[in-house]
Design a protein around this motif. Structure first.
Motif, PDB file in Angstrom:
ATOM      1  N   PHE B  20      -2.772   3.184  -4.190  1.00 18.37           N
ATOM      2  CA  PHE B  20      -1.573   2.740  -4.287  1.00 18.37           C
ATOM      3  C   PHE B  20      -1.201   1.009  -5.254  1.00 18.37           C
ATOM      4  CE2 PHE B  20      -0.174   6.740  -2.053  1.00 18.37           C
ATOM      5  CZ  PHE B  20       1.046   7.287  -2.622  1.00 18.37           C
ATOM      6  N   ILE B  25      -5.358   3.697   0.310  1.00 13.25           N
ATOM      7  CA  ILE B  25      -4.703   4.126   1.521  1.00 13.25           C
ATOM      8  C   ILE B  25      -5.478   4.827   2.064  1.00 13.25           C
ATOM      9  CG2 ILE B  25      -2.554   5.308   2.182  1.00 13.25           C
ATOM     10  CD1 ILE B  25      -1.819   2.595   1.087  1.00 13.25           C
ATOM     11  N   PRO B  44      -1.781   6.957  13.867  1.00 16.42           N
ATOM     12  CA  PRO B  44       0.098   6.070  13.618  1.00 16.42           C
ATOM     13  C   PRO B  44       0.677   6.311  12.372  1.00 16.42           C
ATOM     14  CG  PRO B  44      -1.723   5.537  13.574  1.00 16.42           C
ATOM     15  CD  PRO B  44      -2.347   6.320  14.001  1.00 16.42           C
ATOM     16  N   SER B  45       2.451   5.683  12.600  1.00 18.58           N
ATOM     17  CA  SER B  45       2.165   5.450  11.082  1.00 18.58           C
ATOM     18  C   SER B  45       2.163   4.798  10.217  1.00 18.58           C
ATOM     19  CB  SER B  45       4.007   5.087  11.504  1.00 18.58           C
ATOM     20  OG  SER B  45       4.750   4.630  10.452  1.00 18.58           O
ATOM     21  N   GLY B  46       1.949   4.913   8.887  1.00 19.16           N
ATOM     22  CA  GLY B  46       1.640   4.397   7.533  1.00 19.16           C
ATOM     23  C   GLY B  46      -0.101   5.014   7.508  1.00 19.16           C
ATOM     24  N   SER B  47      -0.864   5.606   9.210  1.00 23.58           N
ATOM     25  CA  SER B  47      -2.302   5.745   7.942  1.00 23.58           C
ATOM     26  C   SER B  47      -2.927   6.557   7.649  1.00 23.58           C
ATOM     27  CB  SER B  47      -2.890   6.393  10.033  1.00 23.58           C
ATOM     28  OG  SER B  47      -1.452   7.305  10.238  1.00 23.58           O
ATOM     29  N   GLY B  48      -2.030   7.081   6.077  1.00 25.85           N
ATOM     30  CA  GLY B  48      -2.354   7.604   5.298  1.00 25.85           C
ATOM     31  C   GLY B  48      -1.869   9.951   5.511  1.00 25.85           C
ATOM     32  N   LYS B  49      -1.256   9.625   6.865  1.00 31.98           N
ATOM     33  CA  LYS B  49      -1.291  11.610   6.974  1.00 31.98           C
ATOM     34  C   LYS B  49      -0.197  12.466   6.222  1.00 31.98           C
ATOM     35  CE  LYS B  49       1.193  11.156  11.024  1.00 31.98           C
ATOM     36  NZ  LYS B  49       1.368   9.778  10.916  1.00 31.98           N
ATOM     37  N   SER B  50       0.421  11.713   5.503  1.00 32.87           N
ATOM     38  CA  SER B  50       1.225  12.629   4.503  1.00 32.87           C
ATOM     39  C   SER B  50       0.595  12.288   3.078  1.00 32.87           C
ATOM     40  CB  SER B  50       3.196  11.885   4.659  1.00 32.87           C
ATOM     41  OG  SER B  50       4.019  11.795   5.505  1.00 32.87           O
ATOM     42  N   THR B  51       0.147  11.216   2.944  1.00 33.88           N
ATOM     43  CA  THR B  51      -0.617  10.837   1.463  1.00 33.88           C
ATOM     44  C   THR B  51      -1.798  12.065   1.593  1.00 33.88           C
ATOM     45  OG1 THR B  51      -0.088   8.776   1.627  1.00 33.88           O
ATOM     46  CG2 THR B  51      -1.809   9.060  -0.069  1.00 33.88           C
ATOM     47  N   GLU B  60       0.577  14.090  -4.544  1.00 34.28           N
ATOM     48  CA  GLU B  60      -0.110  12.995  -5.352  1.00 34.28           C
ATOM     49  C   GLU B  60      -1.781  13.492  -5.691  1.00 34.28           C
ATOM     50  OE1 GLU B  60       1.461  10.369  -4.619  1.00 34.28           O
ATOM     51  OE2 GLU B  60       2.391  10.413  -3.785  1.00 34.28           O
ATOM     52  N   GLU B 176       5.227  17.337   9.225  1.00 34.42           N
ATOM     53  CA  GLU B 176       6.354  16.338  10.340  1.00 34.42           C
ATOM     54  C   GLU B 176       7.584  17.202  10.475  1.00 34.42           C
ATOM     55  OE1 GLU B 176       7.075  12.591  11.588  1.00 34.42           O
ATOM     56  OE2 GLU B 176       5.231  11.617  10.819  1.00 34.42           O
ATOM     57  N   HIS B 208       3.599  14.641  15.182  1.00 29.39           N
ATOM     58  CA  HIS B 208       4.162  14.484  15.942  1.00 29.39           C
ATOM     59  C   HIS B 208       3.588  14.710  17.872  1.00 29.39           C
ATOM     60  CE1 HIS B 208       3.315  10.023  14.041  1.00 29.39           C
ATOM     61  NE2 HIS B 208       4.684  11.320  14.024  1.00 29.39           N
TER      62      HIS B 208
HETATM   63  N1  LIG Z   1       4.437   6.701  -3.729  1.00 23.21           N
HETATM   64  C1  LIG Z   1       3.946   5.271  -2.283  1.00 23.21           C
HETATM   65  N2  LIG Z   1       3.969   4.298  -3.752  1.00 23.21           N
HETATM   66  C2  LIG Z   1       3.224   2.821  -2.627  1.00 23.21           C
HETATM   67  N3  LIG Z   1       2.967   3.002  -1.361  1.00 23.21           N
HETATM   68  C3  LIG Z   1       2.485   4.341  -0.910  1.00 23.21           C
HETATM   69  C4  LIG Z   1       3.411   5.229  -1.380  1.00 23.21           C
HETATM   70  N4  LIG Z   1       3.114   6.801  -0.361  1.00 23.21           N
HETATM   71  C5  LIG Z   1       2.484   5.708   0.864  1.00 23.21           C
HETATM   72  N5  LIG Z   1       2.498   4.672   0.658  1.00 23.21           N
HETATM   73  C6  LIG Z   1       1.819   3.847   1.500  1.00 23.21           C
HETATM   74  O1  LIG Z   1       0.686   4.507   1.976  1.00 23.21           O
HETATM   75  C7  LIG Z   1       0.833   4.154   3.182  1.00 23.21           C
HETATM   76  C8  LIG Z   1      -0.036   5.520   4.277  1.00 23.21           C
HETATM   77  O2  LIG Z   1       1.904   6.382   3.966  1.00 23.21           O
HETATM   78  P1  LIG Z   1       2.122   7.406   4.517  1.00 23.21           P
HETATM   79  O3  LIG Z   1       3.125   8.475   4.420  1.00 23.21           O
HETATM   80  O4  LIG Z   1       1.096   8.799   4.605  1.00 23.21           O
HETATM   81  O5  LIG Z   1       1.648   7.469   6.143  1.00 23.21           O
HETATM   82  P2  LIG Z   1       1.958   8.653   7.602  1.00 23.21           P
HETATM   83  O6  LIG Z   1       0.610   8.686   8.277  1.00 23.21           O
HETATM   84  O7  LIG Z   1       2.132  10.241   6.892  1.00 23.21           O
HETATM   85  O8  LIG Z   1       3.208   7.481   7.993  1.00 23.21           O
HETATM   86  P3  LIG Z   1       4.355   8.472   9.070  1.00 23.21           P
HETATM   87  O9  LIG Z   1       4.061   8.707  10.284  1.00 23.21           O
HETATM   88  O10 LIG Z   1       5.489   6.959   9.233  1.00 23.21           O
HETATM   89  O11 LIG Z   1       4.992   9.489   7.753  1.00 23.21           O
HETATM   90  C9  LIG Z   1       2.007   3.552   3.720  1.00 23.21           C
HETATM   91  O12 LIG Z   1       1.074   1.858   3.770  1.00 23.21           O
HETATM   92  C10 LIG Z   1       3.086   3.449   2.489  1.00 23.21           C
HETATM   93  O13 LIG Z   1       4.098   2.299   2.849  1.00 23.21           O
END
Ligand SMILES: Nc1ncnc2c1ncn2[C@@H]1O[C@H](COP(=O)(O)OP(=O)(O)OP(=O)(O)O)[C@@H](O)[C@H]1O
Ligand SMILES: [Mg+2]
Lengths: 250, 257
Positions: B20, B25, B44-51, B60, B176, B208
């Protein structure tokens, strides 16, 4: 009594003309306002600035001035009858007022719902017509009815260019009988009846929005404010009463 | 058709990378999901699971990597995927979101019917019949004429699961699914998911809920900073993690210090 009934009957063509003018203005104004709302949410900068300028102009001008400009101004170029001038002027005025409503409702379509629709393999067109549009219509209808009320009242301005709409006919009946007040009062009553009908529709539409989305056009701020006010009065949040006793933790 | 000694692969994602704004990521994540398998994704949060799971149904678009469904190549980052193929993939890979994302202007029944009508082009009566059946399955038939705002979070999420099932997907991705639900309402959603998993649905769940993952997932994968740190049997990884980082994470989530 008979006298008043006669008066109402002789005002009916005027009322009809007012309704017709308002309806056509609204039918012109709403689609234009919707398109403006789309442009204001779009990515074309030039179009967006043009639209912003037009919206500001027609919201800034008194409606009567717009009407004069259209009626006398365009008369220099093309022949325009009164009715056409009125609906053109009030059509663009209505468009300018509804543009902001449509802009805000289009912007408020939740991103997540669009993503859910994408995840269900819907096409762009299907998402627009089956997810975005229902959302926009749902929240835009009550405030657009509010604008329709203003447009309807605004048709009285057409009297200024000699149209025989409701106010105009009341006034000329008054001049014929040398008693202006009575026909004006009857006209007032007819305006009131009609706008009340619209206002009632607005309330119904608003309730529908509240029922469906659990919120209204202001994103629930109104309802939240009302709840807070109640809370201040009673000293506690009445909504806990809706929670089963077993779920109350404190 | 790709087969492995263990069985057919329902989904295979290879070397998924995603950036991104110039910042990477996901640094090349691969996973093979067997048919009927349920994989829990933790980290952990921000590790990229959702992405990562959003890449799997192309919400995406991965910058790099491939996706196969039942041995068929459905995405390759080196080629532009036409909108039609994207939809074809999404029809086969369902998604359940953290915030439910039900269509607010539609009733529960309409939420479940909509894609059947538009995507599967089912007749109205067939779509309604199937929707009622699915809502019955998630215990919500009596609420089918309600709008989402009239349902609790747990109920909304079960409608969302039914809506996803309505396209008969080969895989369902959950991001989640219970995080936005009151703790006492979560169990009903988790029960539906467990039943689905036991019924042979192929699933990937970002969660989680460690206890749920141990109980209902076959394998768990742990993501950290956009890398796959470990993947293995869920009960093993989550009960007694050998990896120090995972151990700390799991202990923190379970309230153990
Ligand atoms: N559309 C986007 N544009 C810019 N950065 C993004 C975008 N989507 C996610 N990110 C960044 O990518 C990283 C991973 O985000 P992601 O949402 O995949 O994490 P996660 O593991 O699902 O976290 P959580 O447990 O908080 O849901 C984060 O640093 C987030 O800020
Ligand atoms: Mg996430």
């Amino acid at each position: 009594m008979q006298e008043y009934l006669d008066m109402i009957v002789s005002l009916l063509p005027g009322l009809w003309l007012s309704i017709l003018m308002a309806t056509v203005s609204i039918l012109i104004g709403i689609p234009l306002g919707f398109v403006a709302g789309l442009i204001l949410n779009g990515s074309n900068k030039a179009l967006r600035w043009l639209t912003i300028a037009l919206v500001e102009i027609f919201r800034g001008f008194p409606a009567l001035l717009t009407l004069y400009l259209v009626y006398f101004g365009l008369a220099e170029i093309i022949t325009l009858d009164r009715f056409a001038a009125v609906v053109a002027a009030f059509g663009v005025t209505t468009a300018a007022y509804t543009a902001e409503i449509f802009r805000a409702s289009i912007a408020s379509v939740p991103r997540g719902q669009v993503e859910a629709a994408q995840a269900l393999a819907l096409t762009k067109k299907q998402i627009t017509s089956r997810v975005v549009l229902p959302h926009v219509l749902n929240i835009a209808v009550p405030p657009v009815i509010g604008i329709a009320i203003i447009t309807f009242q605004g048709t009285a301005l057409a009297y200024a260019i000699g149209a025989k709409e409701l106010l105009g006919s009341a006034y000329s009946i008054g001049m014929i009988n040398f008693r202006v007040l009575e026909p004006l009062l009857v006209a007032a009553l007819l305006y009131l009846l009609f706008t009340s009908l619209l206002a009632w529709m607005e309330i119904l539409a608003d309730r529908r929005v509240a029922r469906i989305s659990g919120t209204s056009f202001d994103g629930g701020a109104g309802a939240a404010r009302r709840r807070q006010r109640r809370q201040r009065k009673t000293g506690f949040d009445a909504s806990v009463l809706n929670t089963p006793a077993s779920k109350i933790t404190q | 058709m790709t087969t492995t000694p263990e069985g057919t692969l329902a989904l295979s994602a290879q070397q998924i990378r995603k950036s991104f704004g110039g910042k990477e990521i996901l640094h090349g994540i691969s996973v093979d999901v067997k048919k009927g398998e349920h994989i829990a994704i933790i980290g952990p949060s921000g590790s990229g699971k959702s992405t990562f799971i959003r890449c799997l149904n192309l919400l995406e678009t991965p910058d790099h990597g491939t996706i196969d469904l039942h041995g068929e190549r459905v995405f390759d980052a080196v080629e532009k995927t036409p909108a039609k193929s994207v939809r074809a993939l999404r029809k086969r890979v369902g998604m359940v979101f953290q915030s439910f994302n039900l269509f607010a202007t539609h009733t529960a029944l309409e939420n479940v019917s909509l894609a059947q009508r538009l995507v599967l082009e089912r007749s109205k009566t067939d779509a309604v019949d199937r929707s009622e059946e699915l809502l019955e399955r998630v215990g919500l038939k009596k609420h089918m004429h309600k709008h989402p705002s009239q349902l609790s979070g747990g109920q909304q999420q079960r409608v969302a699961i039914a809506r996803s099932l309505a396209l008969d997907p080969e895989v369902i991705l959950f991001d989640e699914p219970t995080s936005a639900i009151d703790p006492e309402m979560r169990v009903e959603v988790l029960r539906v998911m467990k039943e689905l998993a036991e019924g042979g649905m192929t699933m990937m769940t970002v969660t989680h809920e460690i206890e749920f993952a141990k109980e209902a997932a076959d394998r768990a994968m742990f993501l950290a900073d956009g890398e796959l740190l470990e993947i293995g049997p869920a009960a093993e990884i989550l009960t007694d993690p050998s990896n120090e980082r995972i151990r700390r994470f799991v202990n923190a989530l379970s309230g153990v210090i």
